[in-house]
Design an enzyme around this catalytic site. Structure first.
Site, PDB file in Angstrom:
ATOM      1  CE  LYS A   9       5.706  67.045   0.034  1.00  0.00           C
ATOM      2  NZ  LYS A   9       5.041  66.073  -0.873  1.00  0.00           N
ATOM      3  CE1 TYR A  49       0.232  65.752   2.032  1.00  0.00           C
ATOM      4  CE2 TYR A  49       1.801  64.763   3.544  1.00  0.00           C
ATOM      5  CZ  TYR A  49       1.528  65.639   2.512  1.00  0.00           C
ATOM      6  OH  TYR A  49       2.532  66.375   1.941  1.00  0.00           O
ATOM      7  CG  ASN A 112       6.425  66.250  -4.244  1.00  0.00           C
ATOM      8  OD1 ASN A 112       6.640  66.206  -3.039  1.00  0.00           O
ATOM      9  ND2 ASN A 112       5.210  66.405  -4.745  1.00  0.00           N
ATOM     10  CG  HIS A 115       2.286  70.125   1.201  1.00  0.00           C
ATOM     11  ND1 HIS A 115       1.340  69.371   0.538  1.00  0.00           N
ATOM     12  CD2 HIS A 115       1.613  70.935   2.047  1.00  0.00           C
ATOM     13  CE1 HIS A 115       0.125  69.727   0.991  1.00  0.00           C
ATOM     14  NE2 HIS A 115       0.275  70.666   1.907  1.00  0.00           N
ATOM     15  CD  GLU A 126      -2.370  71.662   3.884  1.00  0.00           C
ATOM     16  OE1 GLU A 126      -1.611  72.545   3.432  1.00  0.00           O
ATOM     17  OE2 GLU A 126      -2.666  70.633   3.249  1.00  0.00           O
TER      18      GLU A 126
HETATM   19  P1  CMP Z   1       1.671  66.968  -1.797  1.00  0.00           P
HETATM   20  O1  CMP Z   1       1.463  68.292  -2.439  1.00  0.00           O
HETATM   21  O2  CMP Z   1       2.458  66.951  -0.544  1.00  0.00           O
HETATM   22  O3  CMP Z   1       0.256  66.287  -1.532  1.00  0.00           O
HETATM   23  C1  CMP Z   1       0.095  64.874  -1.463  1.00  0.00           C
HETATM   24  C2  CMP Z   1       1.339  64.146  -1.858  1.00  0.00           C
HETATM   25  O4  CMP Z   1       1.203  62.784  -2.160  1.00  0.00           O
HETATM   26  C3  CMP Z   1       1.895  64.759  -3.114  1.00  0.00           C
HETATM   27  O5  CMP Z   1       2.429  66.028  -2.846  1.00  0.00           O
HETATM   28  C4  CMP Z   1       2.897  63.700  -3.553  1.00  0.00           C
HETATM   29  O6  CMP Z   1       4.194  63.942  -3.044  1.00  0.00           O
HETATM   30  C5  CMP Z   1       2.377  62.425  -2.903  1.00  0.00           C
HETATM   31  N1  CMP Z   1       2.095  61.394  -3.879  1.00  0.00           N
HETATM   32  C6  CMP Z   1       2.717  60.218  -3.951  1.00  0.00           C
HETATM   33  N2  CMP Z   1       2.233  59.496  -4.967  1.00  0.00           N
HETATM   34  C7  CMP Z   1       1.265  60.232  -5.554  1.00  0.00           C
HETATM   35  C8  CMP Z   1       0.395  60.024  -6.668  1.00  0.00           C
HETATM   36  N3  CMP Z   1       0.414  58.914  -7.391  1.00  0.00           N
HETATM   37  N4  CMP Z   1      -0.451  61.014  -6.987  1.00  0.00           N
HETATM   38  C9  CMP Z   1      -0.491  62.165  -6.269  1.00  0.00           C
HETATM   39  N5  CMP Z   1       0.313  62.405  -5.207  1.00  0.00           N
HETATM   40  C10 CMP Z   1       1.188  61.451  -4.866  1.00  0.00           C
END
Ligand code: CMP
Length: 143
Positions: A9, A49, A112, A115, A126
């Site tokens: 990311k 998303y 984070n 993904h 995806e």
């Molecule tokens: P990802 O695996 O990329 O899939 C969706 C993303 O939404 C997740 O990782 C998080 O980085 C992001 N995200 C931000 N806030 C939240 C939340 N409260 N709960 C879950 N995902 C979140």
């Protein structure tokens, strides 16, 4: 063999963690079948998303994912989807297990670092989103 889509990311690319994360991917035994550096538009991030549309974190998520370059990859291994999720750790870095990528490199639930697809159907969507119609390198070919 199974394939999954992985993303390094924008937070991780910005902090120059791409090389370290790629090394972890290869050390864990994944074959990299495709890889691109992408700068997503807001609309592209929203499309990727789409399953999260309407959730409170959707606007922040799509703003962040279009805030700078990201690396998108197709990873291949037996059980690649689960194994990549295991290497990443829990979505929230503060809850991710010691030694996982998100624990090590993530700074918040939004930023984070990585993904991964969560199921075979999601992986197909995806992978197609970033590598449409591309004939991916196969075992015995490149890599
Ligand atoms: P990802 O695996 O990329 O899939 C969706 C993303 O939404 C997740 O990782 C998080 O980085 C992001 N995200 C931000 N806030 C939240 C939340 N409260 N709960 C879950 N995902 C979140």
């Amino acid at each position: 063999m199974e394939r999954t889509l992985a993303i390094i990311k924008p937070d991780a690319v910005r902090r120059r963690l791409t090389g370290r994360i790629l090394a972890r991917i290869e050390e864990a035994g994944f074959q990299i079948r495709a890889m691109r550096l992408v700068q997503l538009t807001r609309t592209e991030a929203e499309g990727f998303y789409a399953v999260h549309r309407g959730k409170p974190f959707f606007p922040g998520l799509t703003e962040f994912m279009s805030s700078g370059p990201a690396v998108v990859l197709v990873l291949e291994a037996p059980g690649a989807i689960g194994r990549w999720r295991e290497l990443m750790g829990a979505t929230d870095p503060s809850k991710a297990a010691e030694g996982t990528l998100r624990r090590e490199y993530g700074t918040s639930i939004g930023e984070n670092a990585t993904h991964g697809s969560d199921a075979p159907e999601t992986a197909a969507f995806e992978i197609g989103y970033f590598f449409p119609g591309v004939e991916l390198a196969r075992a015995g070919g490149v890599g």
